[in-house]
Design a protein around this motif. Structure first.
Motif, PDB file in Angstrom:
ATOM      1  N   LEU A 225     -45.001 -47.356  16.552  1.00  0.00           N
ATOM      2  CA  LEU A 225     -45.827 -48.475  16.643  1.00  0.00           C
ATOM      3  C   LEU A 225     -45.937 -49.986  16.801  1.00  0.00           C
ATOM      4  O   LEU A 225     -45.742 -50.584  17.807  1.00  0.00           O
ATOM      5  N   VAL A 226     -44.885 -50.230  15.717  1.00  0.00           N
ATOM      6  CA  VAL A 226     -44.298 -51.448  15.513  1.00  0.00           C
ATOM      7  C   VAL A 226     -43.362 -52.208  16.327  1.00  0.00           C
ATOM      8  O   VAL A 226     -42.411 -52.690  16.331  1.00  0.00           O
ATOM      9  N   TRP A 227     -42.347 -50.573  16.681  1.00  0.00           N
ATOM     10  CA  TRP A 227     -41.139 -50.881  17.716  1.00  0.00           C
ATOM     11  C   TRP A 227     -41.656 -50.914  18.903  1.00  0.00           C
ATOM     12  O   TRP A 227     -41.174 -51.106  19.664  1.00  0.00           O
ATOM     13  N   GLY A 228     -42.351 -49.887  19.184  1.00  0.00           N
ATOM     14  CA  GLY A 228     -43.364 -50.171  20.577  1.00  0.00           C
ATOM     15  C   GLY A 228     -42.198 -49.335  21.299  1.00  0.00           C
ATOM     16  O   GLY A 228     -42.285 -49.260  22.449  1.00  0.00           O
ATOM     17  N   MET A 229     -42.369 -48.063  20.458  1.00  0.00           N
ATOM     18  CA  MET A 229     -41.663 -47.127  21.421  1.00  0.00           C
ATOM     19  C   MET A 229     -42.473 -46.374  21.949  1.00  0.00           C
ATOM     20  O   MET A 229     -44.191 -46.302  21.450  1.00  0.00           O
ATOM     21  N   THR A 230     -42.160 -45.542  22.955  1.00  0.00           N
ATOM     22  CA  THR A 230     -43.234 -44.891  23.967  1.00  0.00           C
ATOM     23  C   THR A 230     -42.321 -43.366  24.278  1.00  0.00           C
ATOM     24  O   THR A 230     -41.455 -43.149  23.858  1.00  0.00           O
ATOM     25  N   SER A 252     -41.351 -39.044  14.295  1.00  0.00           N
ATOM     26  CA  SER A 252     -41.915 -39.856  15.036  1.00  0.00           C
ATOM     27  C   SER A 252     -41.547 -39.261  16.694  1.00  0.00           C
ATOM     28  O   SER A 252     -42.042 -39.235  17.396  1.00  0.00           O
ATOM     29  N   LEU A 253     -40.260 -38.947  16.592  1.00  0.00           N
ATOM     30  CA  LEU A 253     -39.415 -38.178  18.024  1.00  0.00           C
ATOM     31  C   LEU A 253     -40.559 -37.005  18.281  1.00  0.00           C
ATOM     32  O   LEU A 253     -39.903 -36.770  19.459  1.00  0.00           O
ATOM     33  N   ALA A 254     -40.784 -36.694  17.187  1.00  0.00           N
ATOM     34  CA  ALA A 254     -40.923 -35.088  17.657  1.00  0.00           C
ATOM     35  C   ALA A 254     -42.734 -35.623  18.509  1.00  0.00           C
ATOM     36  O   ALA A 254     -43.507 -34.605  19.426  1.00  0.00           O
ATOM     37  N   ALA A 255     -43.234 -36.617  18.058  1.00  0.00           N
ATOM     38  CA  ALA A 255     -44.972 -37.210  18.135  1.00  0.00           C
ATOM     39  C   ALA A 255     -44.514 -38.050  19.813  1.00  0.00           C
ATOM     40  O   ALA A 255     -44.981 -37.300  20.583  1.00  0.00           O
ATOM     41  N   LEU A 256     -43.468 -37.918  19.730  1.00  0.00           N
ATOM     42  CA  LEU A 256     -43.074 -39.125  20.824  1.00  0.00           C
ATOM     43  C   LEU A 256     -42.404 -38.108  22.246  1.00  0.00           C
ATOM     44  O   LEU A 256     -41.996 -38.281  23.534  1.00  0.00           O
ATOM     45  N   CYS A 257     -42.471 -37.270  21.722  1.00  0.00           N
ATOM     46  CA  CYS A 257     -41.506 -36.154  22.934  1.00  0.00           C
ATOM     47  C   CYS A 257     -40.148 -36.572  23.005  1.00  0.00           C
ATOM     48  O   CYS A 257     -40.268 -36.966  24.301  1.00  0.00           O
ATOM     49  N   GLY A 258     -39.825 -37.499  22.065  1.00  0.00           N
ATOM     50  CA  GLY A 258     -38.371 -37.825  22.419  1.00  0.00           C
ATOM     51  C   GLY A 258     -37.393 -37.160  22.369  1.00  0.00           C
ATOM     52  O   GLY A 258     -37.355 -35.734  22.464  1.00  0.00           O
ATOM     53  N   THR A 259     -35.872 -37.368  22.608  1.00  0.00           N
ATOM     54  CA  THR A 259     -34.730 -36.807  22.470  1.00  0.00           C
ATOM     55  C   THR A 259     -33.833 -37.740  21.681  1.00  0.00           C
ATOM     56  O   THR A 259     -33.712 -38.412  21.658  1.00  0.00           O
ATOM     57  N   SER A 260     -32.949 -36.853  20.477  1.00  0.00           N
ATOM     58  CA  SER A 260     -32.692 -36.801  19.399  1.00  0.00           C
ATOM     59  C   SER A 260     -31.209 -37.082  19.834  1.00  0.00           C
ATOM     60  O   SER A 260     -30.842 -35.533  19.953  1.00  0.00           O
ATOM     61  N   VAL A 309     -31.957 -51.964  24.948  1.00  0.00           N
ATOM     62  CA  VAL A 309     -31.639 -51.257  23.937  1.00  0.00           C
ATOM     63  C   VAL A 309     -31.745 -51.890  22.735  1.00  0.00           C
ATOM     64  O   VAL A 309     -32.154 -53.166  22.497  1.00  0.00           O
ATOM     65  N   ASN A 310     -33.405 -51.113  22.047  1.00  0.00           N
ATOM     66  CA  ASN A 310     -33.833 -51.581  21.274  1.00  0.00           C
ATOM     67  C   ASN A 310     -33.365 -51.461  19.917  1.00  0.00           C
ATOM     68  O   ASN A 310     -32.988 -49.962  19.349  1.00  0.00           O
ATOM     69  N   VAL A 311     -33.290 -52.341  19.407  1.00  0.00           N
ATOM     70  CA  VAL A 311     -32.571 -52.375  17.498  1.00  0.00           C
ATOM     71  C   VAL A 311     -33.357 -52.051  16.319  1.00  0.00           C
ATOM     72  O   VAL A 311     -33.744 -53.563  16.388  1.00  0.00           O
ATOM     73  N   MET A 312     -33.209 -51.573  15.718  1.00  0.00           N
ATOM     74  CA  MET A 312     -33.998 -51.442  14.847  1.00  0.00           C
ATOM     75  C   MET A 312     -33.349 -51.553  13.490  1.00  0.00           C
ATOM     76  O   MET A 312     -32.779 -50.688  12.692  1.00  0.00           O
ATOM     77  N   THR A 313     -33.042 -53.183  12.368  1.00  0.00           N
ATOM     78  CA  THR A 313     -32.314 -53.058  11.301  1.00  0.00           C
ATOM     79  C   THR A 313     -33.054 -53.490   9.653  1.00  0.00           C
ATOM     80  O   THR A 313     -34.708 -53.646  10.238  1.00  0.00           O
ATOM     81  N   ALA A 314     -32.730 -52.887   8.618  1.00  0.00           N
ATOM     82  CA  ALA A 314     -33.617 -53.637   7.759  1.00  0.00           C
ATOM     83  C   ALA A 314     -32.400 -52.569   7.162  1.00  0.00           C
ATOM     84  O   ALA A 314     -30.911 -52.064   6.951  1.00  0.00           O
TER      85      ALA A 314
END
Length: 563
Positions: A225-230, A252-260, A309-314
């Motif tokens: 949610l905080v990243w706005g991933m769809t 998260s990727l399972a929740a979004l049915c995304g691809t790793s 391309v969205n990048v999260m850094t920490a």
């Protein structure tokens, strides 16, 4: 006595323990044929991944590895590592992802401390695991764990054959002993442990951070949610999955049915290639990786980018100059901050539309702050270390950053003393020092142990590093305290130079960097010594400042000026 408006009880129809395991079942139901994992020539769909995870759970359960048991995983970012995040807890056990860059002695401690019932290890790291187990065996009271070796056709088959000849069962063969329709059950109590991860233990034995199903569920949704991933995001695994469970993006990727998109080895060329050929939309990385991307040779890049391309850094405070450079390349960077004890990043520098009209330098300075709490975190503050009172929101008063809520760890495994200290006063104490700005965004100034005290004044090593990163020849830098005969301590800058820099005269380079700093910071902040060379880093890209402090100690104190 206050009462609710009713006395309706919980029942099976209206209440269930929160767990991210349900995300996988849903992904297999909604998008059974969508790609879940891509690893070189290996491709899996969500239905296949669900069945493989159930097989893993079944195979473990049939060997009495379930509730109260720990399964260690020593592997890079490969499909089996991803599958372990579901298959192990589906059996009721706890997944412990081990840093592959640790030495055998440290891994031996982790396996013993966690009483690992099984060890899943990538073939490339089998001898490392073997050495760790031998050390554990030599101490007595040792029950050999189930040993599972993960084969990879891209690796030398000799390492796999060696593992099989020394008592290990091959991972896919192990899965074949399990039932793809295994009737797994969610935890009865969402407080049940789902994962165990160990801190770096730079000054003492590593501490085991225990996470629960409830927190994993909430954080998996929060990070999206905080990243706005769809839905359907294509995520590149540059961040190690062994680091805070991949900041919970495994779930998260399972929740979004995304691809790793899995990468065994992370290189700048591999990142750009995946963006070009695999349709990558998101990836996470420590600032050191962003620095490599910004300074990559042109023949390794693909610019302009084919899409945003969205990048999260920490992982460390990113220099504003790096954030600006990434933005200019076409990446959208989201800056977050957190710890292993908070399921990974748990604050975010939420971007405000009104900042768009500000000068670029001001935007970068605002973006470099650690921000506000995640949606799934209930409490975040900066407090006086003695009184626990919140510091004023003036952007100047330094205090300790503290957390409270459902995405704070259960505690440290078998360590009541550390737990008492960590949770003192009803907050989790991060050990990080920071300030709170008038808009309530927090900003990390330093680790408590990294603050430099010069002549009684506190110097933030992060602030000094941010200035050093502006120098045109500085590729990487880290600043630590060095003993000083006159001031007690003074900043010592360790610097990695950009490729192509003329290094025929290090003294001149040092003088030039110090002169640059004098023009941009208070005099007492200016490093009195500059050391050139590569910076030691952890597997997640964090600079190992304890090693630099040791090197600074070996150098002896800065001599008192005789002027």
């Amino acid at each position: 006595m206050d009462r609710d408006i009713d006395d309706l009880p919980k029942n099976e129809a209206n209440h269930a323990a929160l767990t991210p395991l349900w995300f996988l079942e849903r992904a297999a139901l909604v998008h059974p044929q969508r790609k879940s994992i891509v690893h070189g020539s290996e491709h899996y769909t969500w239905l296949q991944t669900y069945r493989r995870c159930r097989r893993l759970a079944s195979a473990l359960a049939s060997r009495s590895i379930g509730l109260g048991k720990t399964v260690a995983v020593i592997a890079p970012n490969i499909p089996a590592m991803y599958e372990a995040h579901f298959g192990v807890p589906m059996a009721g056990a706890v997944v412990n992802c081990v840093n592959i860059r640790l030495n055998a002695s440290t891994i031996s401690f982790l396996l013993g401390h966690s009483s690992a019932a099984a060890v899943m290890v990538d073939q490339e790291f089998f001898t490392l695991a073997e050495d760790a187990l031998k050390m554990l065996e030599s101490k007595g009271n040792f029950k050999p764990p189930l040993l599972i070796v993960i084969g990879d056709k891209n690796c030398d088959p000799k390492s796999l054959n060696y593992a099989l000849a020394n008592g290990a069962i091959e991972y896919d063969k192990f899965l074949e002993t399990g039932d793809p329709e295994f009737p797994w059950r969610p935890p009865k109590d969402e407080w049940q442990s789902i994962a165990l991860g160990y801190t770096s233990g730079t000054t003492s034995s590593p501490k085991g951070v225990v996470l629960h199903h409830r927190g994993a569920y909430l954080m998996a949704l929060s990070v999206a949610l905080v990243w706005g991933m769809t839905e359907g995001a294509v995520y590149l695994w540059t961040l190690p999955m062994f680091h805070c469970n991949g900041w919970c993006y495994t779930w998260s990727l399972a929740a979004l049915c995304g691809t790793s998109i899995c990468l065994r080895q992370v290189t700048t060329k591999a990142v750009y290639s995946a963006i070009s050929k695999q349709g990558v939309t998101h990836f996470c990385a420590a600032p050191v990786v962003l620095n490599n991307i910004v300074n990559a040779p042109k023949d390794q890049t693909i610019l302009p980018l084919p899409r945003l391309v969205n990048v999260m850094t920490a992982g460390a405070a990113p220099p504003p100059s790096i954030l600006t450079a990434m933005s200019q390349l076409g990446f959208r960077v989201t800056h977050t901050y957190g710890l292993s004890e908070t399921y990974g990043p748990s604050t975010v520098c939420t971007w405000k539309p009104e900042w768009d009209s500000l000068p670029v330098e001001t935007q970068a300075q605002l973006h470099a702050r650690q921000g506000v709490r995640y949606i799934g975190l209930e409490g975040l503050d900066v407090v006086d270390t003695k009184t626990m009172a919140p510091v004023p929101a003036d952007g100047k008063t330094i205090g300790e950053i503290v957390f409270r809520g459902n995405v704070v760890m259960k505690g440290y495994l078998k360590n009541p003393k550390a737990n008492a200290e960590a949770f003192a006063g009803g907050w989790y104490h991060s050990g990080d020092l920071g300030v709170k700005h008038p808009d309530n965004y927090i900003q990390v100034k330093d680790r408590a142990k990294d603050i430099i005290i010069s002549g009684g004044e506190n110097i933030s090593s992060v602030e000094v590093e941010n200035v050093l990163y502006q120098h045109p020849i500085v590729l990487e830098t880290s600043v630590v305290a060095r003993a000083d005969e006159q001031w007690g301590e003074s900043p010592c800058a360790f610097v990695t130079l950009k490729p192509g820099t003329d290094t025929s005269n290090y003294k001149r380079l040092s003088e030039d960097i110090i002169k640059f700093c004098k023009a941009k910071m208070p005099a007492y902040w200016v490093p009195k010594s500059v050391v050139f060379g590569d910076l030691p880093k952890t597997a997640t890209g964090k600079v190992q400042k304890h090693l630099l402090r040791a090197k600074a100690k070996e150098m002896g104190p800065v001599k008192k000026s005789r002027l």
